[in-house]
Design a protein around this motif. Structure first.
Motif, short mmCIF file in Angstrom:
data_model
loop_
_atom_site.label_atom_id
_atom_site.label_comp_id
_atom_site.label_asym_id
_atom_site.label_seq_id
_atom_site.Cartn_x
_atom_site.Cartn_y
_atom_site.Cartn_z
N ALA A 58 6.82 68.61 123.84
CA ALA A 58 6.84 69.18 122.50
C ALA A 58 5.48 69.78 122.16
O ALA A 58 5.40 70.87 121.57
CB ALA A 58 7.22 68.10 121.48
N PHE A 59 4.42 69.10 122.55
CA PHE A 59 3.08 69.62 122.29
C PHE A 59 2.83 70.90 123.07
O PHE A 59 2.25 71.86 122.54
CB PHE A 59 2.02 68.57 122.64
N ARG A 60 3.28 70.94 124.34
CA ARG A 60 3.12 72.16 125.13
C ARG A 60 3.87 73.32 124.51
O ARG A 60 3.40 74.47 124.54
CB ARG A 60 3.61 71.92 126.57
N MET A 61 5.03 73.04 123.92
CA MET A 61 5.79 74.10 123.25
C MET A 61 4.99 74.68 122.08
O MET A 61 4.98 75.90 121.87
CB MET A 61 7.13 73.54 122.76
N LEU A 62 4.33 73.81 121.34
CA LEU A 62 3.50 74.28 120.22
C LEU A 62 2.33 75.12 120.73
O LEU A 62 2.00 76.17 120.16
CB LEU A 62 2.98 73.09 119.41
N VAL A 63 1.70 74.65 121.80
CA VAL A 63 0.56 75.37 122.37
C VAL A 63 1.00 76.75 122.86
O VAL A 63 0.32 77.77 122.62
CB VAL A 63 -0.08 74.56 123.51
N GLU A 64 2.14 76.81 123.56
CA GLU A 64 2.64 78.08 124.07
C GLU A 64 2.95 79.05 122.94
O GLU A 64 2.66 80.25 123.03
CB GLU A 64 3.89 77.83 124.92
N ALA A 120 1.62 83.89 119.91
CA ALA A 120 1.47 84.55 118.61
C ALA A 120 0.01 84.82 118.26
O ALA A 120 -0.28 85.49 117.26
CB ALA A 120 2.10 83.68 117.52
N ASN A 121 -0.91 84.24 119.08
CA ASN A 121 -2.35 84.40 118.85
C ASN A 121 -2.76 83.89 117.46
O ASN A 121 -3.52 84.52 116.74
CB ASN A 121 -2.77 85.87 119.01
N ILE A 122 -2.22 82.73 117.10
CA ILE A 122 -2.61 82.08 115.86
C ILE A 122 -2.92 80.62 116.17
O ILE A 122 -2.54 80.10 117.22
CB ILE A 122 -1.52 82.17 114.76
N LYS A 123 -3.60 79.96 115.25
CA LYS A 123 -4.05 78.60 115.49
C LYS A 123 -2.88 77.63 115.58
O LYS A 123 -1.83 77.83 114.97
CB LYS A 123 -5.01 78.15 114.40
N LEU A 124 -3.12 76.56 116.32
CA LEU A 124 -2.08 75.58 116.57
C LEU A 124 -1.54 74.97 115.28
O LEU A 124 -0.32 74.85 115.09
CB LEU A 124 -2.61 74.48 117.49
N HIS A 125 -2.43 74.61 114.38
CA HIS A 125 -1.97 73.97 113.14
C HIS A 125 -1.18 74.95 112.26
O HIS A 125 -0.32 74.54 111.48
CB HIS A 125 -3.14 73.35 112.36
N VAL A 155 0.86 77.29 113.51
CA VAL A 155 2.20 77.29 114.10
C VAL A 155 2.97 76.06 113.61
O VAL A 155 4.14 76.16 113.22
CB VAL A 155 2.11 77.28 115.65
N ALA A 156 2.32 74.91 113.64
CA ALA A 156 2.96 73.68 113.21
C ALA A 156 3.36 73.74 111.73
O ALA A 156 4.45 73.31 111.35
CB ALA A 156 2.03 72.49 113.45
N THR A 157 2.48 74.31 110.91
CA THR A 157 2.77 74.43 109.48
C THR A 157 3.98 75.33 109.25
O THR A 157 4.87 75.01 108.45
CB THR A 157 1.55 75.01 108.73
N TRP A 158 4.02 76.46 109.96
CA TRP A 158 5.16 77.38 109.84
C TRP A 158 6.45 76.68 110.23
O TRP A 158 7.47 76.81 109.56
CB TRP A 158 4.93 78.60 110.72
N LEU A 159 6.40 75.94 111.32
CA LEU A 159 7.59 75.26 111.82
C LEU A 159 8.09 74.23 110.80
O LEU A 159 9.28 74.17 110.50
CB LEU A 159 7.27 74.56 113.14
N VAL A 160 7.18 73.45 110.24
CA VAL A 160 7.57 72.42 109.29
C VAL A 160 8.11 73.04 108.01
O VAL A 160 9.11 72.58 107.43
CB VAL A 160 6.38 71.50 108.98
N GLU A 161 7.46 74.12 107.56
CA GLU A 161 7.88 74.75 106.30
C GLU A 161 9.21 75.50 106.45
O GLU A 161 10.06 75.48 105.55
CB GLU A 161 6.78 75.70 105.80
N LYS A 162 9.38 76.17 107.58
CA LYS A 162 10.58 76.97 107.79
C LYS A 162 11.74 76.16 108.39
O LYS A 162 12.89 76.61 108.34
CB LYS A 162 10.27 78.16 108.70
N ARG A 163 11.39 75.01 108.96
CA ARG A 163 12.40 74.16 109.59
C ARG A 163 13.18 74.92 110.67
O ARG A 163 14.39 74.81 110.81
CB ARG A 163 13.40 73.63 108.56
N ALA A 164 12.42 75.78 111.42
CA ALA A 164 13.07 76.54 112.49
C ALA A 164 12.09 76.80 113.59
O ALA A 164 10.87 76.83 113.38
CB ALA A 164 13.60 77.87 111.94
#
Length: 230
Positions: free
Chosen positions: A202-208, A213-218, A220-229
């Protein structure tokens, strides 16, 4: 030293101790800055206005000014690249000016500041060890508003202010780090559940996703949590 001097310095020490405890209790950087400048005007003799200039990435910006005049005077210094605030930061000294309009060291800034009604200035470097945070700047419309004793007392106050500000900045950075860690952990949990993978995958998926997307890891995580997708 005379008894009256002893009493005066004991009183100052008690005042500074109270100010330091108050500043340490402030909840965030912005509130700490506001508390610093308010206390400076309240406790440093002759000060009518105060502000803090923060040195950030080779630029200086004014924060928590007690009046719009502070922002105006500071901006003049930044534009002219001269003045007691600029020199306090770059030269690592304290600058006390009795009549800035007649000060030969700053031929462009001095007359401009006087035109706006500022005559006396007192600028202290804010630092902890060798790291310069910025400068605490005091302003007065009176000529020779700040004396030698005021400078000495103000220097003690600036020391307390620098320590409090450093502590607030570190707490803020720690808070951001903890928040980022928590949001990444939440995003990992979502990916583990949705894709039936372990924590490492799961962590590797976030890193990839971050690299693609050339954006920071946190972020990406914030977008995922907020969008739930994904």
């Amino acid at each position: 030293m005379r008894a009256t001097d002893d009493d005066g310095f004991r009183g100052l020490a008690e005042t500074l101790g109270g100010i330091a405890r108050t500043l340490q209790a402030e909840p965030d950087v912005e509130t700490t800055l506001q508390a610093i400048v308010k206390a400076a005007v309240d406790y440093v003799g002759g000060a009518e206005h105060a502000g803090i200039s923060l040195a950030e990435h080779r630029k200086i910006r004014t924060v928590a000014p007690t009046s719009a005049l502070v922002e105006t005077i500071d901006q003049l210094q930044y534009d002219f690249h001269e003045g007691p605030c600029v020199d306090a930061i770059t030269e690592h000294q304290t600058y006390r000016v009795g009549d800035v309009g007649k000060e030969a060291r700053w031929p462009a800034f001095g007359p401009a500041a006087a035109d706006h009604g500022i005559r006396s200035m007192l600028s202290f470097r804010l630092f902890v060890t060798d790291w310069t945070i910025g400068a605490l700047n005091l302003y007065s419309s009176r000529v020779n508003a700040f004396g030698q004793r005021t400078e000495e007392e103000g220097q003690l106050f600036a020391t307390h202010a620098a320590i409090a500000l450093m502590g607030a900045q570190r707490e803020a950075q720690l808070g951001v780090a903890i928040e980022s860690r928590d949001i990444i952990s939440t995003a990992k949990g979502m990916l583990m559940e949705r894709h039936d993978v372990d924590a490492a995958r799961a962590f590797r998926m976030l890193v990839e996703a971050s690299q693609a997307a050339n954006i920071k890891l946190h972020e990406v995580a914030t977008w995922l949590v907020e969008k739930r997708a994904v």
